[in-house]
Design a protein around this motif. Structure first.
Motif, PDB file in Angstrom:
ATOM      1  N   ASP A  61      11.847   3.237  36.705  1.00 44.86           N
ATOM      2  CA  ASP A  61      10.606   3.353  37.465  1.00 44.86           C
ATOM      3  C   ASP A  61      10.472   2.103  38.340  1.00 44.86           C
ATOM      4  OD1 ASP A  61       8.090   4.220  38.360  1.00 44.86           O
ATOM      5  OD2 ASP A  61       7.546   4.977  36.390  1.00 44.86           O
ATOM      6  N   ARG A  62       9.326   1.982  38.956  1.00 44.60           N
ATOM      7  CA  ARG A  62       9.129   0.875  39.882  1.00 44.60           C
ATOM      8  C   ARG A  62       7.646   0.541  39.930  1.00 44.60           C
ATOM      9  NH1 ARG A  62      11.952  -1.336  44.286  1.00 44.60           N
ATOM     10  NH2 ARG A  62      13.814  -0.203  43.674  1.00 44.60           N
ATOM     11  N   LEU A  63       7.336  -0.730  39.792  1.00 46.73           N
ATOM     12  CA  LEU A  63       5.949  -1.166  39.979  1.00 46.73           C
ATOM     13  C   LEU A  63       5.748  -1.303  41.484  1.00 46.73           C
ATOM     14  CD1 LEU A  63       3.223  -2.262  38.848  1.00 46.73           C
ATOM     15  CD2 LEU A  63       4.288  -4.528  38.823  1.00 46.73           C
ATOM     16  N   VAL A  64       4.965  -0.423  42.072  1.00 52.97           N
ATOM     17  CA  VAL A  64       4.884  -0.409  43.544  1.00 52.97           C
ATOM     18  C   VAL A  64       3.680  -1.158  44.102  1.00 52.97           C
ATOM     19  CG1 VAL A  64       6.310   1.589  44.054  1.00 52.97           C
ATOM     20  CG2 VAL A  64       3.939   1.948  43.429  1.00 52.97           C
ATOM     21  N   SER A  65       2.564  -1.167  43.386  1.00 53.23           N
ATOM     22  CA  SER A  65       1.416  -1.900  43.914  1.00 53.23           C
ATOM     23  C   SER A  65       0.425  -2.209  42.806  1.00 53.23           C
ATOM     24  CB  SER A  65       0.724  -1.105  45.031  1.00 53.23           C
ATOM     25  OG  SER A  65       0.187   0.086  44.515  1.00 53.23           O
ATOM     26  N   VAL A  66      -0.491  -3.109  43.113  1.00 48.91           N
ATOM     27  CA  VAL A  66      -1.521  -3.510  42.171  1.00 48.91           C
ATOM     28  C   VAL A  66      -2.824  -3.645  42.949  1.00 48.91           C
ATOM     29  CG1 VAL A  66      -2.268  -5.287  40.533  1.00 48.91           C
ATOM     30  CG2 VAL A  66       0.166  -4.758  40.763  1.00 48.91           C
ATOM     31  N   LEU A  91       7.590  -8.903  47.738  1.00 51.89           N
ATOM     32  CA  LEU A  91       8.518  -7.795  47.528  1.00 51.89           C
ATOM     33  C   LEU A  91       7.891  -6.526  48.093  1.00 51.89           C
ATOM     34  CD1 LEU A  91       9.269  -8.761  43.855  1.00 51.89           C
ATOM     35  CD2 LEU A  91      10.888  -8.953  45.742  1.00 51.89           C
ATOM     36  N   ASP A  92       8.342  -6.125  49.268  1.00 51.36           N
ATOM     37  CA  ASP A  92       7.746  -4.959  49.930  1.00 51.36           C
ATOM     38  C   ASP A  92       8.011  -3.682  49.147  1.00 51.36           C
ATOM     39  OD1 ASP A  92       6.763  -6.459  52.033  1.00 51.36           O
ATOM     40  OD2 ASP A  92       8.680  -6.397  53.081  1.00 51.36           O
ATOM     41  N   GLY A  93       9.177  -3.608  48.544  1.00 48.94           N
ATOM     42  CA  GLY A  93       9.553  -2.379  47.851  1.00 48.94           C
ATOM     43  C   GLY A  93       9.124  -2.331  46.398  1.00 48.94           C
ATOM     44  N   GLY A  94       8.342  -3.315  45.968  1.00 46.14           N
ATOM     45  CA  GLY A  94       7.908  -3.348  44.578  1.00 46.14           C
ATOM     46  C   GLY A  94       8.962  -3.960  43.668  1.00 46.14           C
ATOM     47  N   ILE A  95       8.735  -3.841  42.378  1.00 52.89           N
ATOM     48  CA  ILE A  95       9.640  -4.419  41.377  1.00 52.89           C
ATOM     49  C   ILE A  95      10.293  -3.284  40.602  1.00 52.89           C
ATOM     50  CG2 ILE A  95       9.768  -5.846  39.291  1.00 52.89           C
ATOM     51  CD1 ILE A  95       7.351  -7.412  40.387  1.00 52.89           C
ATOM     52  N   ALA A  96      11.613  -3.238  40.646  1.00 51.84           N
ATOM     53  CA  ALA A  96      12.350  -2.189  39.933  1.00 51.84           C
ATOM     54  C   ALA A  96      12.263  -2.429  38.436  1.00 51.84           C
ATOM     55  CB  ALA A  96      13.811  -2.194  40.390  1.00 51.84           C
ATOM     56  N   ILE A  97      11.985  -1.350  37.696  1.00 54.11           N
ATOM     57  CA  ILE A  97      11.949  -1.421  36.234  1.00 54.11           C
ATOM     58  C   ILE A  97      13.013  -0.442  35.733  1.00 54.11           C
ATOM     59  CG2 ILE A  97      10.449  -1.325  34.208  1.00 54.11           C
ATOM     60  CD1 ILE A  97       9.251  -3.071  36.391  1.00 54.11           C
ATOM     61  N   PRO A  98      14.228  -0.911  35.506  1.00 55.99           N
ATOM     62  CA  PRO A  98      15.306  -0.010  35.071  1.00 55.99           C
ATOM     63  C   PRO A  98      14.958   0.679  33.743  1.00 55.99           C
ATOM     64  CG  PRO A  98      16.168  -2.162  35.698  1.00 55.99           C
ATOM     65  CD  PRO A  98      14.678  -2.295  35.632  1.00 55.99           C
ATOM     66  N   ALA A  99      15.632   1.778  33.484  1.00 55.62           N
ATOM     67  CA  ALA A  99      15.416   2.511  32.235  1.00 55.62           C
ATOM     68  C   ALA A  99      15.724   1.611  31.039  1.00 55.62           C
ATOM     69  CB  ALA A  99      16.317   3.747  32.200  1.00 55.62           C
ATOM     70  N   LYS A 100      14.924   1.742  29.996  1.00 54.27           N
ATOM     71  CA  LYS A 100      15.166   1.075  28.710  1.00 54.27           C
ATOM     72  C   LYS A 100      15.371  -0.427  28.851  1.00 54.27           C
ATOM     73  CE  LYS A 100      15.848   5.232  26.707  1.00 54.27           C
ATOM     74  NZ  LYS A 100      14.909   5.772  25.722  1.00 54.27           N
ATOM     75  N   THR A 101      14.549  -1.036  29.672  1.00 57.23           N
ATOM     76  CA  THR A 101      14.649  -2.496  29.789  1.00 57.23           C
ATOM     77  C   THR A 101      13.253  -3.106  29.786  1.00 57.23           C
ATOM     78  OG1 THR A 101      14.637  -2.322  32.171  1.00 57.23           O
ATOM     79  CG2 THR A 101      16.773  -2.641  31.146  1.00 57.23           C
ATOM     80  N   THR A 102      13.246  -4.407  29.631  1.00 52.66           N
ATOM     81  CA  THR A 102      12.007  -5.161  29.713  1.00 52.66           C
ATOM     82  C   THR A 102      12.100  -6.101  30.904  1.00 52.66           C
ATOM     83  OG1 THR A 102      11.625  -5.059  27.339  1.00 52.66           O
ATOM     84  CG2 THR A 102      10.539  -6.828  28.512  1.00 52.66           C
ATOM     85  N   VAL A 103      11.085  -6.063  31.748  1.00 51.44           N
ATOM     86  CA  VAL A 103      11.017  -6.957  32.897  1.00 51.44           C
ATOM     87  C   VAL A 103       9.797  -7.838  32.703  1.00 51.44           C
ATOM     88  CG1 VAL A 103      10.655  -7.087  35.394  1.00 51.44           C
ATOM     89  CG2 VAL A 103      12.129  -5.299  34.430  1.00 51.44           C
ATOM     90  N   GLU A 104       9.996  -9.133  32.875  1.00 53.33           N
ATOM     91  CA  GLU A 104       8.899 -10.048  32.633  1.00 53.33           C
ATOM     92  C   GLU A 104       8.425 -10.697  33.926  1.00 53.33           C
ATOM     93  OE1 GLU A 104       9.760 -12.803  29.532  1.00 53.33           O
ATOM     94  OE2 GLU A 104       7.678 -13.387  29.310  1.00 53.33           O
TER      95      GLU A 104
END
Ligand code: CU
Length: 162
Positions: A61-66, A91-104
């Motif tokens: 998924d992708r965090l696209v905006s807040v 980051l114009d394109g948001g933050i990528a959140i790959p499958a089954k991972t943790t992004v901090e």
């Protein structure tokens, strides 16, 4: 009748407060948002940071905006060393959140910037915001505001001091 309603709200309110102090975690489908926090801002400051952990137990998924009512806008930023220089970019394109991972999102790395904040964040308050994901949809979260950043924190946000 009216009094009963008030009592019910009071209980609900204290449960929510208790819950956020303890676990302080938010869920959106297979995505978990762990401990969103920010730092108290100095009285004249207009920009605040936002940090949390995203644990994705599902597909990419992708965090696209807040969004937040406390800021004119909320930007997604990345901080990186370019040689000896710390650089920050949106980051114009948001933050990528790959499958089954943790992004901090943390100081010195990915983070949120609350832009043009009218009422500086105060230690102890909770700042509401809505995180919008490309696939999972949106989730309301609250950022716990901690003490003013020390030397480390302020260097992490050098260049944002305007
Ligand atoms: Cu930034």
């Amino acid at each position: 009748m009216f009094a009963k309603k008030i009592a019910a709200y009071a209980i609900l309110g204290s449960m929510l407060a208790f819950g956020s102090a303890q676990a302080h975690e938010f869920k959106l489908g297979q995505i978990e948002i762990g401990h969103p926090y920010s730092r108290a801002m100095l009285p004249m400051a207009k920009v605040g940071g936002g940090y949390f952990k995203i644990t994705n137990n599902g597909p990419a998924d992708r965090l696209v905006s807040v969004k937040s009512e406390r800021a004119e806008s909320v930007e997604l930023h990345e901080m990186k060393m370019n040689g000896a220089v710390m650089e920050m970019r949106e980051l114009d394109g948001g933050i990528a959140i790959p499958a089954k991972t943790t992004v901090e999102l943390k100081p010195g790395s990915y983070h949120l910037m609350f832009m043009n904040v009218q009422q500086p964040f105060k230690e102890g308050e909770m700042v509401k915001a809505t995180l919008v994901f490309e696939k999972a949809g949106s989730v309301d979260v609250e950022f716990a505001v901690g003490p003013v950043a020390g030397d480390k924190g302020s260097e992490a946000h050098a260049g944002h001091g305007r």
